[in-house]
Design a protein around this motif. Sequence first.
Motif, PDB file in Angstrom:
ATOM      1  N   LEU A  29       0.797  -1.230   0.000  1.00  0.00           N
ATOM      2  CA  LEU A  29       0.000   0.000   0.000  1.00  0.00           C
ATOM      3  C   LEU A  29       0.829   1.280   0.000  1.00  0.00           C
ATOM      4  O   LEU A  29       0.313   2.357  -0.254  1.00  0.00           O
ATOM      5  N   GLY A  30       2.097   1.177   0.335  1.00  0.00           N
ATOM      6  CA  GLY A  30       2.951   2.359   0.399  1.00  0.00           C
ATOM      7  C   GLY A  30       2.829   3.039   1.753  1.00  0.00           C
ATOM      8  O   GLY A  30       2.066   2.613   2.634  1.00  0.00           O
ATOM      9  N   PRO A  31       3.603   4.098   1.928  1.00  0.00           N
ATOM     10  CA  PRO A  31       3.578   4.804   3.213  1.00  0.00           C
ATOM     11  C   PRO A  31       2.233   5.504   3.442  1.00  0.00           C
ATOM     12  O   PRO A  31       1.485   5.769   2.502  1.00  0.00           O
ATOM     13  N   ASN A  32       1.963   5.785   4.675  1.00  0.00           N
ATOM     14  CA  ASN A  32       0.710   6.438   5.064  1.00  0.00           C
ATOM     15  C   ASN A  32       1.039   7.803   5.666  1.00  0.00           C
ATOM     16  O   ASN A  32       0.964   7.993   6.878  1.00  0.00           O
ATOM     17  N   PRO A  33       1.417   8.770   4.830  1.00  0.00           N
ATOM     18  CA  PRO A  33       1.832  10.073   5.367  1.00  0.00           C
ATOM     19  C   PRO A  33       0.626  10.888   5.853  1.00  0.00           C
ATOM     20  O   PRO A  33      -0.490  10.728   5.372  1.00  0.00           O
ATOM     21  N   VAL A  34       0.903  11.760   6.796  1.00  0.00           N
ATOM     22  CA  VAL A  34      -0.118  12.685   7.283  1.00  0.00           C
ATOM     23  C   VAL A  34       0.185  14.037   6.657  1.00  0.00           C
ATOM     24  O   VAL A  34       1.251  14.606   6.862  1.00  0.00           O
ATOM     25  N   SER A  35      -0.745  14.511   5.850  1.00  0.00           N
ATOM     26  CA  SER A  35      -0.532  15.810   5.211  1.00  0.00           C
ATOM     27  C   SER A  35      -1.153  16.904   6.076  1.00  0.00           C
ATOM     28  O   SER A  35      -2.150  16.686   6.757  1.00  0.00           O
ATOM     29  N   HIS A  36      -0.550  18.049   6.043  1.00  0.00           N
ATOM     30  CA  HIS A  36      -1.032  19.173   6.826  1.00  0.00           C
ATOM     31  C   HIS A  36      -1.688  20.188   5.896  1.00  0.00           C
ATOM     32  O   HIS A  36      -1.119  20.551   4.864  1.00  0.00           O
ATOM     33  N   ALA A  37      -2.866  20.621   6.269  1.00  0.00           N
ATOM     34  CA  ALA A  37      -3.592  21.600   5.463  1.00  0.00           C
ATOM     35  C   ALA A  37      -2.919  22.967   5.580  1.00  0.00           C
ATOM     36  O   ALA A  37      -2.317  23.285   6.602  1.00  0.00           O
ATOM     37  N   GLU A  38      -3.036  23.743   4.520  1.00  0.00           N
ATOM     38  CA  GLU A  38      -2.511  25.102   4.574  1.00  0.00           C
ATOM     39  C   GLU A  38      -3.289  25.901   5.599  1.00  0.00           C
ATOM     40  O   GLU A  38      -4.509  25.810   5.670  1.00  0.00           O
ATOM     41  N   GLN A  39      -2.571  26.687   6.388  1.00  0.00           N
ATOM     42  CA  GLN A  39      -3.238  27.491   7.400  1.00  0.00           C
ATOM     43  C   GLN A  39      -3.371  28.925   6.924  1.00  0.00           C
ATOM     44  O   GLN A  39      -2.471  29.461   6.291  1.00  0.00           O
ATOM     45  N   GLU A  40      -4.517  29.506   7.238  1.00  0.00           N
ATOM     46  CA  GLU A  40      -4.748  30.914   6.931  1.00  0.00           C
ATOM     47  C   GLU A  40      -3.948  31.775   7.888  1.00  0.00           C
ATOM     48  O   GLU A  40      -3.734  31.399   9.040  1.00  0.00           O
ATOM     49  N   SER A  41      -3.551  32.931   7.415  1.00  0.00           N
ATOM     50  CA  SER A  41      -2.838  33.850   8.301  1.00  0.00           C
ATOM     51  C   SER A  41      -3.798  34.365   9.371  1.00  0.00           C
ATOM     52  O   SER A  41      -5.021  34.384   9.183  1.00  0.00           O
ATOM     53  N   LEU A  42      -3.235  34.774  10.482  1.00  0.00           N
ATOM     54  CA  LEU A  42      -4.045  35.286  11.582  1.00  0.00           C
ATOM     55  C   LEU A  42      -4.830  36.524  11.140  1.00  0.00           C
ATOM     56  O   LEU A  42      -6.009  36.666  11.470  1.00  0.00           O
ATOM     57  N   ALA A  43      -4.202  37.394  10.361  1.00  0.00           N
ATOM     58  CA  ALA A  43      -4.890  38.606   9.892  1.00  0.00           C
ATOM     59  C   ALA A  43      -6.093  38.249   9.025  1.00  0.00           C
ATOM     60  O   ALA A  43      -7.168  38.838   9.155  1.00  0.00           O
ATOM     61  N   ARG A  44      -5.933  37.257   8.155  1.00  0.00           N
ATOM     62  CA  ARG A  44      -7.044  36.861   7.277  1.00  0.00           C
ATOM     63  C   ARG A  44      -8.182  36.235   8.082  1.00  0.00           C
ATOM     64  O   ARG A  44      -9.357  36.471   7.816  1.00  0.00           O
ATOM     65  N   ARG A  45      -7.830  35.403   9.073  1.00  0.00           N
ATOM     66  CA  ARG A  45      -8.868  34.802   9.915  1.00  0.00           C
ATOM     67  C   ARG A  45      -9.623  35.880  10.687  1.00  0.00           C
ATOM     68  O   ARG A  45     -10.837  35.817  10.838  1.00  0.00           O
ATOM     69  N   LEU A  46      -8.900  36.881  11.197  1.00  0.00           N
ATOM     70  CA  LEU A  46      -9.546  37.963  11.936  1.00  0.00           C
ATOM     71  C   LEU A  46     -10.456  38.766  11.014  1.00  0.00           C
ATOM     72  O   LEU A  46     -11.593  39.074  11.371  1.00  0.00           O
ATOM     73  N   LEU A  47      -9.988  39.085   9.826  1.00  0.00           N
ATOM     74  CA  LEU A  47     -10.797  39.838   8.871  1.00  0.00           C
ATOM     75  C   LEU A  47     -12.063  39.070   8.510  1.00  0.00           C
ATOM     76  O   LEU A  47     -13.144  39.645   8.404  1.00  0.00           O
ATOM     77  N   ARG A  48     -11.949  37.747   8.364  1.00  0.00           N
ATOM     78  CA  ARG A  48     -13.114  36.931   8.021  1.00  0.00           C
ATOM     79  C   ARG A  48     -14.185  36.998   9.101  1.00  0.00           C
ATOM     80  O   ARG A  48     -15.375  36.884   8.828  1.00  0.00           O
ATOM     81  N   GLN A  49     -13.785  37.205  10.361  1.00  0.00           N
ATOM     82  CA  GLN A  49     -14.750  37.289  11.450  1.00  0.00           C
ATOM     83  C   GLN A  49     -15.662  38.510  11.313  1.00  0.00           C
ATOM     84  O   GLN A  49     -16.766  38.538  11.838  1.00  0.00           O
ATOM     85  N   PHE A  50     -15.187  39.531  10.624  1.00  0.00           N
ATOM     86  CA  PHE A  50     -15.964  40.766  10.493  1.00  0.00           C
ATOM     87  C   PHE A  50     -16.662  40.899   9.150  1.00  0.00           C
ATOM     88  O   PHE A  50     -17.365  41.870   8.920  1.00  0.00           O
ATOM     89  N   THR A  51     -16.446  39.954   8.252  1.00  0.00           N
ATOM     90  CA  THR A  51     -17.009  40.127   6.911  1.00  0.00           C
ATOM     91  C   THR A  51     -17.971  39.030   6.482  1.00  0.00           C
ATOM     92  O   THR A  51     -18.344  38.973   5.326  1.00  0.00           O
ATOM     93  N   HIS A  52     -18.370  38.168   7.364  1.00  0.00           N
ATOM     94  CA  HIS A  52     -19.372  37.176   6.987  1.00  0.00           C
ATOM     95  C   HIS A  52     -20.766  37.796   7.162  1.00  0.00           C
ATOM     96  O   HIS A  52     -20.928  38.859   7.749  1.00  0.00           O
ATOM     97  N   PHE A  53     -21.772  37.118   6.648  1.00  0.00           N
ATOM     98  CA  PHE A  53     -23.127  37.668   6.602  1.00  0.00           C
ATOM     99  C   PHE A  53     -23.633  38.127   7.970  1.00  0.00           C
ATOM    100  O   PHE A  53     -24.157  39.233   8.111  1.00  0.00           O
TER     101      PHE A  53
END
Length: 110
Positions: free
Chosen positions: A34-58
Amino acid sequence: MKIQHLTVDESLRSLDSRAGGLATAEAERRLRELGPNPVSHAEQESLARRLLRQFTHFFALVPWAAAADAAQPQRGADGRGRGARGRREGGAALPVAPCSGGLHPGAGVR
């Protein structure tokens, strides 16, 4: 088959495994097949982008829109403006807008 509905023993049996882990020979065989079973890490959003998203959703934009509307001079049916009283009451939406950032469904930690 839904593994979450199985008991521990049933789930181990379905995976052809055991509580103590795989035997070395079995682990090597599966690695070859089956080959190796690696754990991939998702790209993380920057803190500034996450904070901005908190103020711009519906749900955050609704109180911002209410506060902006309340700040506009408007005329009533009698031709008189609602004046300071209307702005003061409408301004109650201002402290709510920043607080509403954590209330939308996507606000959880990722």
